[in-house]
Write a protein that holds these residues in place. Structure first.
Motif, mmCIF file in Angstrom:
data_model
loop_
_atom_site.group_PDB
_atom_site.id
_atom_site.type_symbol
_atom_site.label_atom_id
_atom_site.label_comp_id
_atom_site.label_asym_id
_atom_site.label_seq_id
_atom_site.Cartn_x
_atom_site.Cartn_y
_atom_site.Cartn_z
ATOM 1 N N VAL A 11 24.832 -19.210 0.232
ATOM 2 C CA VAL A 11 23.507 -18.913 0.769
ATOM 3 C C VAL A 11 23.518 -17.505 1.346
ATOM 4 O O VAL A 11 24.312 -17.198 2.241
ATOM 5 C CB VAL A 11 23.087 -19.920 1.856
ATOM 6 C CG1 VAL A 11 21.656 -19.648 2.311
ATOM 7 C CG2 VAL A 11 23.215 -21.348 1.348
ATOM 8 N N LEU A 12 22.648 -16.649 0.837
ATOM 9 C CA LEU A 12 22.509 -15.280 1.328
ATOM 10 C C LEU A 12 21.178 -15.176 2.057
ATOM 11 O O LEU A 12 20.117 -15.332 1.458
ATOM 12 C CB LEU A 12 22.558 -14.288 0.164
ATOM 13 C CG LEU A 12 23.795 -14.398 -0.740
ATOM 14 C CD1 LEU A 12 23.671 -13.446 -1.918
ATOM 15 C CD2 LEU A 12 25.064 -14.126 0.051
ATOM 16 N N LEU A 13 21.239 -14.944 3.365
ATOM 17 C CA LEU A 13 20.035 -14.899 4.200
ATOM 18 C C LEU A 13 19.801 -13.461 4.659
ATOM 19 O O LEU A 13 20.659 -12.843 5.298
ATOM 20 C CB LEU A 13 20.198 -15.813 5.419
ATOM 21 C CG LEU A 13 19.064 -15.799 6.438
ATOM 22 C CD1 LEU A 13 17.746 -16.224 5.810
ATOM 23 C CD2 LEU A 13 19.410 -16.693 7.632
ATOM 24 N N LEU A 14 18.629 -12.931 4.318
ATOM 25 C CA LEU A 14 18.274 -11.566 4.690
ATOM 26 C C LEU A 14 17.612 -11.550 6.057
ATOM 27 O O LEU A 14 16.624 -12.252 6.286
ATOM 28 C CB LEU A 14 17.345 -10.975 3.629
ATOM 29 C CG LEU A 14 18.054 -10.733 2.297
ATOM 30 C CD1 LEU A 14 17.070 -10.771 1.147
ATOM 31 C CD2 LEU A 14 18.813 -9.430 2.318
ATOM 32 N N THR A 15 18.160 -10.755 6.964
ATOM 33 C CA THR A 15 17.605 -10.627 8.311
ATOM 34 C C THR A 15 17.466 -9.143 8.646
ATOM 35 O O THR A 15 18.012 -8.286 7.952
ATOM 36 C CB THR A 15 18.508 -11.309 9.359
ATOM 37 O OG1 THR A 15 19.774 -10.627 9.399
ATOM 38 C CG2 THR A 15 18.742 -12.779 9.005
ATOM 39 N N SER A 16 16.758 -8.859 9.720
ATOM 40 C CA SER A 16 16.532 -7.460 10.085
ATOM 41 C C SER A 16 17.814 -6.768 10.538
ATOM 42 O O SER A 16 17.993 -5.572 10.313
ATOM 43 C CB SER A 16 15.475 -7.372 11.180
ATOM 44 O OG SER A 16 15.885 -8.109 12.326
ATOM 45 N N LEU B 175 21.587 -19.400 -3.221
ATOM 46 C CA LEU B 175 20.246 -19.293 -2.636
ATOM 47 C C LEU B 175 20.123 -17.930 -1.973
ATOM 48 O O LEU B 175 20.946 -17.562 -1.133
ATOM 49 C CB LEU B 175 20.013 -20.388 -1.591
ATOM 50 C CG LEU B 175 20.143 -21.846 -2.049
ATOM 51 C CD1 LEU B 175 19.921 -22.773 -0.855
ATOM 52 C CD2 LEU B 175 19.156 -22.157 -3.162
ATOM 53 N N ILE B 176 19.095 -17.180 -2.356
ATOM 54 C CA ILE B 176 18.820 -15.884 -1.730
ATOM 55 C C ILE B 176 17.529 -16.046 -0.938
ATOM 56 O O ILE B 176 16.444 -16.168 -1.504
ATOM 57 C CB ILE B 176 18.689 -14.774 -2.789
ATOM 58 C CG1 ILE B 176 19.978 -14.689 -3.622
ATOM 59 C CG2 ILE B 176 18.391 -13.439 -2.128
ATOM 60 C CD1 ILE B 176 19.921 -13.686 -4.760
ATOM 61 N N LEU B 177 17.641 -16.070 0.388
ATOM 62 C CA LEU B 177 16.525 -16.441 1.259
ATOM 63 C C LEU B 177 16.041 -15.280 2.105
ATOM 64 O O LEU B 177 16.849 -14.456 2.559
ATOM 65 C CB LEU B 177 16.944 -17.595 2.180
ATOM 66 C CG LEU B 177 17.517 -18.852 1.500
ATOM 67 C CD1 LEU B 177 17.929 -19.876 2.553
ATOM 68 C CD2 LEU B 177 16.491 -19.455 0.536
ATOM 69 N N THR C 285 25.531 -16.653 4.628
ATOM 70 C CA THR C 285 25.976 -15.291 4.903
ATOM 71 C C THR C 285 24.749 -14.441 5.203
ATOM 72 O O THR C 285 23.833 -14.359 4.378
ATOM 73 C CB THR C 285 26.726 -14.694 3.700
ATOM 74 O OG1 THR C 285 27.878 -15.482 3.426
ATOM 75 C CG2 THR C 285 27.138 -13.255 3.964
ATOM 76 N N CYS C 286 24.697 -13.830 6.381
ATOM 77 C CA CYS C 286 23.551 -13.002 6.767
ATOM 78 C C CYS C 286 23.786 -11.552 6.359
ATOM 79 O O CYS C 286 24.876 -11.007 6.572
ATOM 80 C CB CYS C 286 23.319 -13.094 8.268
ATOM 81 S SG CYS C 286 22.641 -14.689 8.793
ATOM 82 N N LEU C 287 22.757 -10.953 5.786
ATOM 83 C CA LEU C 287 22.818 -9.562 5.351
ATOM 84 C C LEU C 287 21.615 -8.815 5.902
ATOM 85 O O LEU C 287 20.500 -9.346 5.909
ATOM 86 C CB LEU C 287 22.808 -9.478 3.823
ATOM 87 C CG LEU C 287 23.938 -10.194 3.082
ATOM 88 C CD1 LEU C 287 23.643 -10.229 1.593
ATOM 89 C CD2 LEU C 287 25.271 -9.519 3.346
ATOM 90 N N ALA C 288 21.832 -7.615 6.375
ATOM 91 C CA ALA C 288 20.735 -6.794 6.875
ATOM 92 C C ALA C 288 19.925 -6.251 5.700
ATOM 93 O O ALA C 288 20.497 -5.747 4.724
ATOM 94 C CB ALA C 288 21.274 -5.648 7.721
#
Length: 208
Positions: free
Chosen positions: A175-180, A150-152, A193-196
């Motif tokens: 799960v790849l979660l895009l955050t600022s 999942l790319i969110l 997993t959070c990615l900038a």
């Protein structure tokens, strides 16, 4: 041709081959039922891409001008995942909406990466939640899928419930979660997993 093996039965859908209708199951259930097959020996990975535009108005425009668009980053990640999977014998099932629904299944083919890149290039951010359309498609095929990515572009109750639903199926989940800023919130499951966004768009993410 690829060797196919019988996987199970499901309700008939428009476009299914009539030769795959299972007469006994159809008679017992009172609705048309078809036999389902999958490529023998090949694992199937579903990649669902969230294209919901989280920020609107001037804030969203400013973010785009700074090239910090989470949807653009999500599509870049999807391209990278497809590139990696195209070098394996896994079957790729790609689900993305923006604004129409796109569904791509490699079905054991090789050399499909260009087709996937063309598809992703046509996708636009969604003003409404794309999971309303994509989640039923994913869960409809979940029995034939061995792993899900999942790319969110954001996190909410609906996305948390989807993660929980997939986890309950006991299949592989990433799960790849895009955050600022790339930081993880305290309430996120371990699969996330959070990615900038900026790191992704600059090509600074080398491992997922």
């Amino acid at each position: 041709r690829e060797a196919l093996e019988f996987h199970g039965c499901r309700e008939f859908r428009e476009g299914d081959a009539l030769r795959h209708v299972h007469p006994r199951s159809s008679a017992r259930l009172g609705v048309p039922v078809v036999k389902e097959f999958q490529t023998e020996g090949r694992s199937r990975t579903a990649v669902l891409v969230d294209t919901r535009m989280r920020r609107a108005g001037h804030a969203g425009l400013a973010a785009r001008l700074r090239r910090e668009d989470p949807v653009e980053a999500a599509l870049a990640l999807a391209a990278a995942v497809a590139d990696a999977l195209s070098a394996t014998d896994r079957v790729l099932e790609l689900l993305v909406a923006g604004p129409q629904v796109y569904r791509f299944v490699s079905s054991g083919r090789i050399g499909y990466l260009e087709e996937v890149l063309d598809l992703l290039a046509a996708v636009e951010p969604c003003g409404t939640d794309p999971l309303r359309q994509l989640e039923p498609l994913l869960l409809e095929e979940i029995r034939s899928i061995q792993s899900v990515c999942l790319i969110l572009t954001g996190w909410d109750a609906r996305r948390a419930a989807l993660v929980q639903e997939i986890r309950a199926r006991e299949i592989g989940l990433k799960v790849l979660l895009l955050t600022s800023d790339g930081r993880a919130g305290a309430d996120l499951p371990e699969e996330v997993t959070c990615l900038a966004v900026r790191d992704v768009l600059r090509g600074e993410v080398s491992r997922l």
